[in-house]
Design an enzyme around this catalytic site. Structure first.
Site, mmCIF file in Angstrom:
data_model
loop_
_atom_site.group_PDB
_atom_site.id
_atom_site.type_symbol
_atom_site.label_atom_id
_atom_site.label_comp_id
_atom_site.label_asym_id
_atom_site.label_seq_id
_atom_site.Cartn_x
_atom_site.Cartn_y
_atom_site.Cartn_z
ATOM 1 N NE ARG A 63 -3.847 6.435 4.541
ATOM 2 C CZ ARG A 63 -3.763 5.700 5.658
ATOM 3 N NH1 ARG A 63 -3.354 4.444 5.602
ATOM 4 N NH2 ARG A 63 -4.099 6.217 6.826
ATOM 5 C CG HIS A 83 -4.177 -1.070 5.005
ATOM 6 N ND1 HIS A 83 -4.791 -0.042 4.329
ATOM 7 C CD2 HIS A 83 -3.478 -0.485 6.013
ATOM 8 C CE1 HIS A 83 -4.501 1.108 4.913
ATOM 9 N NE2 HIS A 83 -3.697 0.864 5.927
#
Lengths: 312, 312
Positions: free
Chosen positions: B228, B276
């Site tokens: 993350r 992402h």
């Protein structure tokens, strides 16, 4: 009993001084010679080679073993006077297989996972999560299922890609659909979005990928050649890519090496070429050469010998 | 019993119409609702979500299960009113692990196997088989050994790379040196040429890679973050790369997503950023959500539930 090392890649892929040092550590009384310092030819019973001038090996009256400094032995068969009864062995291939698998993963995933597209997005400062293809939307056909091809096929299957393997004789590999023989080749080519060539170069596989076989490929297929330049007819490939039959190719090997400066592959926008680096290191070979020398001295069987009839 | 789907990625990673169709195929009498069409809140017993406005989940009086539309559930914990007793489950991760492994292989091998260098040689029409590093000249440290990290570590080891794995609690993985706990982190960082972050984001791992920990890294280490954005302090990373402490990084995730147009990461010559996309598809989740619904109806245990105390 002397061992002669002959490498045309000395100083590039192969460092003869490392081989000399490590072989002498393993066999302290070894009479090691480095081409072109041949010395007395009668003493030479083992040759470590990645090339030999035509007729040279035949001129060694007591030669008992040729240990190839690599995996694809096709280079040696260019010698029409290659002594028929001297066994040829080659590196077993585990370390080479790791390197080739890395290369195939890199250049296949570069396309499957849109590396160049995302690079381009970064240059344009655009955060745009473009959809790649799903794993089950592509098929990878692996031509050649020896030590190298089996490793390549297995690792691709382990990251979720559907793989078909093709070989001369039928193999069984967990999780891989295996096919064999000339007729099955059309089937594999017709279903594959990626065609990965990991074949040995033999009279039967020379120009296996040429105009006639490109015509059998799934439209838009992408070729990765880590076999030998001789597997692919270069100019037929360029034609197939230019016409849209194939979407592109990554070639680690070419019919002419080094690739001549004026060759159209260099500047082709959809063909990537690397300078024969898929398997760079042949270090496995040092320990294996020492072991082969010992076996030869004891009169034992030599492993990984080449079957002359099939050419690998 | 109704199921409500809430996705902030609708039309991007997640196609709610596919979920609706396939869930209704699996459970023909399902009362399926798509945010923001909530309908009667009292009927909702299961929520499929990758986000929820703070307080919303608490407003559902009969909520019995939250099924996260992904793998890293940290998004949900941003809600301070998250109902304490409703179990949260997530996708088991096999399909996600394949995708993440592909991403890590691609961006790690890009550097290990000199992709950009060879591209450059092709542009200059130079056949120069530049020596890459040997596999045993590098070490890969994998931070996080859950389903994803274990897959990543195993596949890297299978192509010959030395791997150290690090996790909160000690794991055992064939062929991987595993370490655990805060003190061992310095050891892993100090020995790794590649640091691959596959951790869950929790209070304990937030900014685990920041100025103080970059100072512990082996000089010239390269970071790949598929965890993350919150794991890495962006500006500390830029500082570490600019000072030469790290040689560069590939980031699939950033502290701010989408990365703002003016952010220095976009134009950094030694930092690659992708939007992402390491794990793009969460399709495993459809069958798992249907199965969870059935288990809930039968009053059975739900698998892959999150431990609130550790945050994943």
């Amino acid at each position: 009993m002397a061992m002669l090392m002959m490498s045309k890649y000395a100083g590039r892929y192969v460092d003869p001084e490392t081989w000399r040092r490590e072989l002498l550590e393993a066999i302290p009384d070894l009479d090691f010679r480095l081409w072109p310092e041949v010395g007395d030819p009668e003493a030479i019973e083992m040759v470590l080679a990645d090339f030999a001038p035509p007729g040279f090996l035949r001129s060694l009256p007591n030669l008992k073993l040729v240990s190839y400094l690599g995996y694809g032995v096709d280079n040696l068969f260019k010698d029409p006077e290659l002594p028929a009864k001297v066994p040829i062995t080659r590196i077993s291939g585990a370390g080479i297989a790791d390197q080739v698998a890395q290369y195939v993963l890199l250049y296949l995933l570069r396309r499957h996972r849109l590396l160049d597209h995302y690079d381009n997005l970064q240059r344009r400062r655009r955060w745009d999560p473009t959809r790649p293809k799903r794993n089950n939307e592509v098929v990878v056909g692996v031509l050649g299922l020896g030590t190298l091809g089996t490793k390549v096929a297995s690792i691709l299957a382990e990251i979720g890609l559907p793989v078909i393997g093709w070989s001369r004789t039928l193999k069984r590999i967990d999780g891989i659909e295996c096919l064999a023989g000339e007729e099955a080749l059309a089937d594999v080519l017709g279903r594959s979005d990626y065609i990965v060539c990991v074949l040995p170069l033999t009279p039967a596989t020379h120009h296996i990928l040429k105009r006639e076989t490109f015509a059998l490929c799934k439209r838009g297929a992408y070729l990765i050649n880590v076999g030998r330049g001789g597997h692919v007819a270069d100019f037929d490939l360029i034609e197939a890519v230019d016409s849209g039959l194939l979407s592109g190719a990554t070639l680690d090997v070419c019919e002419l090496e080094p690739l001549p400066e004026g060759h159209p592959i260099w500047g082709h926008p959809r063909i990537t070429v690397t300078p024969h680096v898929a398997a760079f290191f042949v270090d496995d070979g040092i320990a294996e050469a020492a072991e082969n020398y010992r076996r030869l001295k004891r009169g034992e069987q030599i492993p990984h010998t080449v079957d002359r009839a099939v050419g690998y």
